[in-house]
Design an enzyme around this catalytic site. Structure first.
Site, mmCIF file in Angstrom:
data_model
loop_
_atom_site.group_PDB
_atom_site.id
_atom_site.type_symbol
_atom_site.label_atom_id
_atom_site.label_comp_id
_atom_site.label_asym_id
_atom_site.label_seq_id
_atom_site.Cartn_x
_atom_site.Cartn_y
_atom_site.Cartn_z
ATOM 1 N N ALA A 175 0.342 -1.277 -0.362
ATOM 2 C CA ALA A 175 -0.648 0.122 0.004
ATOM 3 C C ALA A 175 0.609 1.295 -0.415
ATOM 4 O O ALA A 175 1.907 1.336 0.344
ATOM 5 C CB ALA A 175 -0.799 0.179 1.235
ATOM 6 N N GLY A 228 0.932 -5.071 0.539
ATOM 7 C CA GLY A 228 -0.606 -4.999 -0.114
ATOM 8 C C GLY A 228 0.031 -5.389 -1.574
ATOM 9 O O GLY A 228 -0.816 -6.349 -2.676
ATOM 10 N N GLU A 246 -0.455 -9.698 -1.761
ATOM 11 C CA GLU A 246 -2.206 -9.304 -1.728
ATOM 12 C C GLU A 246 -2.682 -9.382 -3.039
ATOM 13 O O GLU A 246 -3.100 -10.030 -3.216
ATOM 14 C CB GLU A 246 -2.758 -8.528 -0.532
ATOM 15 C CG GLU A 246 -2.428 -8.427 0.592
ATOM 16 C CD GLU A 246 -3.001 -7.422 2.065
ATOM 17 O OE1 GLU A 246 -2.267 -6.789 1.838
ATOM 18 O OE2 GLU A 246 -3.356 -7.743 2.759
ATOM 19 N N GLU A 289 3.508 -5.852 7.350
ATOM 20 C CA GLU A 289 2.708 -5.077 7.970
ATOM 21 C C GLU A 289 2.584 -4.190 9.433
ATOM 22 O O GLU A 289 2.899 -3.102 9.687
ATOM 23 C CB GLU A 289 1.105 -5.115 7.182
ATOM 24 C CG GLU A 289 1.116 -4.910 6.112
ATOM 25 C CD GLU A 289 0.755 -5.808 5.331
ATOM 26 O OE1 GLU A 289 1.690 -6.648 5.641
ATOM 27 O OE2 GLU A 289 0.642 -5.743 3.950
HETATM 28 C C1 3H9 Z 1 0.348 -2.573 3.326
HETATM 29 O O1 3H9 Z 1 0.792 -3.158 2.493
HETATM 30 C C2 3H9 Z 1 -0.769 -2.913 4.129
HETATM 31 C C3 3H9 Z 1 -1.706 -3.779 3.473
HETATM 32 O O2 3H9 Z 1 -2.001 -4.724 3.358
HETATM 33 C C4 3H9 Z 1 -3.475 -3.204 3.813
HETATM 34 C C5 3H9 Z 1 -4.014 -1.820 2.170
HETATM 35 C C6 3H9 Z 1 -5.219 -2.465 2.802
HETATM 36 N N1 3H9 Z 1 4.545 3.356 -0.107
HETATM 37 O O3 3H9 Z 1 13.499 1.249 1.198
HETATM 38 P P1 3H9 Z 1 14.133 2.458 0.037
HETATM 39 C C7 3H9 Z 1 9.450 4.294 -0.826
HETATM 40 S S1 3H9 Z 1 1.451 -1.447 4.077
HETATM 41 C C8 3H9 Z 1 5.343 4.515 -0.259
HETATM 42 O O4 3H9 Z 1 14.942 3.269 0.463
HETATM 43 P P2 3H9 Z 1 14.722 0.360 -0.752
HETATM 44 C C9 3H9 Z 1 11.222 5.156 0.204
HETATM 45 O O5 3H9 Z 1 10.194 5.910 1.498
HETATM 46 C C10 3H9 Z 1 2.932 -2.104 3.596
HETATM 47 N N2 3H9 Z 1 6.616 5.537 0.076
HETATM 48 O O6 3H9 Z 1 14.399 1.432 -1.203
HETATM 49 C C11 3H9 Z 1 11.372 5.577 -0.656
HETATM 50 O O7 3H9 Z 1 11.241 6.874 -0.868
HETATM 51 P P3 3H9 Z 1 12.427 8.346 -0.569
HETATM 52 C C12 3H9 Z 1 3.790 -3.096 3.344
HETATM 53 C C13 3H9 Z 1 7.191 4.100 -0.030
HETATM 54 O O8 3H9 Z 1 15.405 -0.450 -2.164
HETATM 55 C C14 3H9 Z 1 11.369 4.831 -2.035
HETATM 56 O O9 3H9 Z 1 9.902 4.032 -1.838
HETATM 57 N N3 3H9 Z 1 4.835 -3.097 2.736
HETATM 58 C C15 3H9 Z 1 6.698 2.144 0.103
HETATM 59 O O10 3H9 Z 1 16.018 -0.153 0.227
HETATM 60 C C16 3H9 Z 1 12.426 3.883 -1.549
HETATM 61 O O11 3H9 Z 1 12.287 2.827 -0.591
HETATM 62 C C17 3H9 Z 1 6.047 -2.888 2.845
HETATM 63 O O12 3H9 Z 1 6.458 -2.065 5.047
HETATM 64 C C18 3H9 Z 1 5.221 2.121 0.466
HETATM 65 N N4 3H9 Z 1 4.985 1.209 0.815
HETATM 66 O O13 3H9 Z 1 13.814 -0.600 -0.758
HETATM 67 C C19 3H9 Z 1 7.452 -2.381 2.422
HETATM 68 N N5 3H9 Z 1 7.750 1.502 0.183
HETATM 69 O O14 3H9 Z 1 12.786 7.652 -2.038
HETATM 70 C C20 3H9 Z 1 7.666 -1.655 2.779
HETATM 71 C C21 3H9 Z 1 8.960 2.219 -0.137
HETATM 72 O O15 3H9 Z 1 11.802 9.675 -1.541
HETATM 73 N N6 3H9 Z 1 9.710 -0.421 1.844
HETATM 74 N N7 3H9 Z 1 8.481 3.631 0.121
HETATM 75 O O16 3H9 Z 1 13.574 8.391 0.285
HETATM 76 C C22 3H9 Z 1 10.141 -1.632 1.942
HETATM 77 O O17 3H9 Z 1 10.748 -2.969 3.068
HETATM 78 C C23 3H9 Z 1 11.662 -1.273 0.815
HETATM 79 O O18 3H9 Z 1 11.049 0.388 0.640
HETATM 80 C C24 3H9 Z 1 11.956 -2.142 -0.294
HETATM 81 C C25 3H9 Z 1 12.469 -0.923 -1.402
HETATM 82 C C26 3H9 Z 1 12.456 -3.319 0.069
HETATM 83 C C27 3H9 Z 1 10.332 -1.934 -1.240
#
Ligand code: 3H9
Length: 708
Positions: free
Chosen positions: A68, A107, A110, A130
């Protein structure tokens, strides 16, 4: 969001009988409103077109879908909701295939679980993280994961937030097929081939919701144990137990009722302050690397480094550097010391081997990049030096004079001091532009925080080099200015003092530790003193004695404890008793007697403190000094203070950090507390000008994070 924007984040094209739906929402294809709307529109398009027999979902760029869009949480909901889109996808009569080449998280997974078939490329990472954000999978994940991979494995995935490799996901039943390839283009090609195979075999849609969970009675019994375990382990966290409840619903209830239950509990998590704290922490940790120097100066090249000093700190830094793939020369003053230094390094790796987390061969390969030496002449060609010798200004200045003599031009010269004046250390060289502070935390190979301390004359590319080093070492870097204690230890000194005042005024050290643990810390301040060694703080207090304001209140209890040789765990007693090397201390009546004697000597009549009163003072002291640190530019933004305490001082992550905590309380309330306490001690409780200004303007710390 305009139709055009929607069109660009989710694109569709026909490839024979297949509608290829590609998500293109950089940087990580988060499921923002436009993506959800685009996916829904794509499903409608597929269903309305008799020529389309299947749908293939792929992500452009590095990720499949990272989940998400976290930035939308806490704002009004914007339809369509993700569960609605995914239920629609799963219900489709056309087969839906997901081809995953990168992160498919939250998500994102999902989405994949709502598709009918899934394939993964080697770089895929699948997870439901999450819980790390104070949430639970809220788009059917809690109901679909147990059906696909079994109750225990699904619960583990959701409670740990871990990422599974493509191979592990295949073994777990989360994906149907593994294929070679590396990027989105390969995923599309492999996805099309797989979809066409399925069509050729006249395969029908296969809906995860229809899978029966096996052996429900055993699963429910296991969930009882898991719930009890989770309650114990998740110390104050809200969402883990809700996750277990959702998994129970997956076993007990029909799918649609399970989804309704998941929705209700997801909304509870979404509305919890823990979600706000944890998401603040997520973004703050990514923001700290955004520093003014980054725009102006590319990092200098570095591959070979030197570490001066092979004590606990030097060895920990060496391990961090070796683990980052760097070549390290360690310098000590004589043969005996360097042998000890090398032994300190090897001890870490031997520990990993003993736990089965490293092989002898891997250790040998790592140690091949390590060179011990007792001569500075051996580091003439290194790119970067980290000094970690005894914490004494004159000793450090002497080291830097040597470094100035031998190091090549352009080498970065860093000191690991935790409070000394780095400008003075830089002035001991003829190249202050190359000198910077790198404050690691002990044990340096484990602790995530790295304070990058920026003295007045340092060149911008030395600062960016330090941030690059932090990234290579997988540390969380925070930029700090020069002052006694930088960000972390400076603020720590103040709230530790507040704890001492509370103790002298009536609460026992044990009550204070308990209140601090109740707030969410793993340990209280007196336990930390015992763990670190009381002699360290004692030395600092003696050093500061000469410059201490004679009007400032000074509590002598800790000095009395140290005078008896009670330095904490290593001496078997400190504020607590540690009989026979115990790790957990017991309250010590003799310490309480010392506290009583000090109160009597100062004429203090002890009074009662509730845990809440203790924490109001403890936190007010922390926040007030944090505001001063921001006001003076020692920290760039309040979020830098937050990250310092989250990564280096055990501050409970679900509260987001001290400044976020203050915002959530209301800064006016925190200031009112400080003013109330100032009636007892106006010198200690002097409100930060920044705090007064923000309250007067009706603003919060977050407004400064945004403005920066
Ligand atoms: C969810 O999904 C809820 C659902 O179950 C239900 C819904 C109804 N959203 O980490 P990085 C940005 S909850 C917005 O530096 P990497 C991050 O801030 C979600 N932005 O890169 C950064 O921005 P900036 C569950 C996001 O390569 C840029 O992307 N998912 C999101 O080291 C690059 O990120 C998670 O918890 C997001 N979801 O790692 C996954 N994710 O460049 C969270 C990232 O402006 N994300 N950004 O600073 C991660 O674990 C890592 O970002 C990922 C990439 C492994 C994907």
């Amino acid at each position: 969001m305009s139709d055009q924007a929607q069109a660009s984040v989710v694109q569709t094209r026909r490839e024979g009988d297949v509608l290829v739906v590609s998500i293109n929402n950089p940087p990580v294809n988060a499921l923002g409103q436009a993506v959800r709307a685009g996916l829904l529109a794509a499903m409608e398009q597929a269903e309305a077109d008799a020529a389309v027999r299947a749908v293939l979902i792929v992500g452009e760029g590095k990720a499949f879908i990272a989940g998400a869009d976290i930035r939308e949480f806490g704002k009004p909901a914007m339809p369509p909701s993700l569960p609605e889109v995914l239920n629609r996808m799963e219900a489709s009569d056309k087969i839906v295939v997901a081809a995953i080449h990168g992160p498919a998280l939250g998500g994102g997974l999902e989405v994949a679980m709502s598709a009918h078939y899934r394939l993964a490329l080697p770089a895929a990472k699948l997870g439901l993280p999450e819980v790390n954000l104070g949430l639970l999978p809220g788009a059917g994940g809690t109901q679909r994961a147990p059906r696909l991979m079994g109750v225990a494995a699904a619960a583990d995935l959701m409670l740990t937030g871990k990422h599974l490799s493509a191979k592990a996901a295949l073994a777990a039943g989360l994906v149907d097929k593994l294929v070679d390839g590396k990027d989105a283009t390969d995923a599309t090609a492999a996805g099309l081939a797989y979809t066409n195979e399925l069509l050729a075999a006249k395969t029908a849609p296969r809906r995860t919701r229809d899978i029966e969970i096996a052996d429900k009675a055993a699963a429910l019994a296991a969930l009882d144990t898991l719930a009890a375990d989770t309650a114990k382990k998740s110390r104050g966290l809200f969402s883990p137990l809700k996750i277990v409840e959702c998994v129970r619903a997956a076993v007990e209830l029909p799918f649609d009722q399970g989804i309704a239950k998941e929705r209700a509990l997801f909304v509870e998590c979404l509305n919890s302050p823990q979600r706000a704290g944890l998401i603040h922490a997520f973004f703050a940790e990514r923001e700290t690397a955004k520093i003014p120097e980054a725009k102006a100066a590319a990092p200098r090249h570095f591959a070979k480094i030197a570490v001066i000093g092979g004590g606990t700190m030097g060895a920990g830094i060496t391990v961090s550097a070796l683990d980052a793939g760097l070549t390290v020369t360690m310098i000590e003053r004589d043969a005996e010391s360097i042998a000890r230094g090398q032994a300190n390094v090897e001890k870490v790796y031997n520990g990993l081997i003993a736990k089965g987390r490293m092989t002898e061969e891997a250790k040998a390969a790592t140690m091949a990049r390590y060179t011990p030496s007792t001569s500075y002449d051996d580091i003439r060609d290194v790119d970067l030096v980290i000094e970690a010798v005894f914490e004494d200004l004159e000793v450090k200045k002497a080291v830097f004079k040597e470094l100035d003599r031998v190091c090549k031009a352009g080498a970065v010269l860093a000191t690991n001091t935790s409070y000394l004046d780095i400008d003075a250390i830089a002035a001991a060289t003829l190249r202050p532009q190359d000198v910077i502070g790198l404050h690691f935390f002990s044990p340096a190979n484990i602790m995530k925080l790295l304070e990058i301390v920026v003295p007045a004359k340092v060149a911008p590319d030395v600062v960016t080099t330090a941030f690059e080093l932090a990234k290579r070492m997988k540390k969380v870097p925070v930029r700090a200015g020069v002052c006694d204690g930088f960000i972390g230890n400076r603020i720590l000194a103040v709230y530790k003092q507040a704890a001492d005042y509370i103790m002298e005024d009536g609460a026992s050290p044990y009550e204070i530790d308990e209140a601090v643990r109740g707030f969410g810390y793993p340990m209280g301040p007196f336990q930390v003193t015992d763990l670190a060694g009381g002699d360290i703080g004692w030395a600092t207090r003696k050093r500061r004695a000469a410059t201490r304001d004679p009007k400032a209140r000074y509590v002598e209890v800790a000095d009395r404890v140290c005078e008896r040789g009670w330095f904490g765990q290593k001496t078997g007693r400190g504020f607590y008793l540690y009989p026979q090397g115990a790790r957990v201390g017991q309250p010590d009546p003799e310490v309480l007697a010392i506290v009583d004697a000090e109160r009597a000597r100062k004429g203090v009549t002890p009074r009662q403190f509730t845990p809440d009163e203790i924490m109001r003072r403890y936190m007010a002291a922390m926040v007030n000094e944090g505001a001063k640190v921001v006001e003076e530019g020692i920290a760039l933004r309040p979020l830098d203070v937050d990250v310092t305490f989250l990564s280096g001082y055990g501050f409970p992550r679900f509260r987001g950090g001290p400044m976020k905590w203050a915002d959530m309380q209301g800064l006016d309330k925190v200031l009112a507390d400080i003013r109330e306490f100032a009636k007892e001690d106006a010198l200690f409780w002097k409100p930060a000008l920044l705090l007064e200004k923000l309250v007067a303007e009706g603003r919060d710390f977050e407004s400064l994070n945004k403005a920066a």
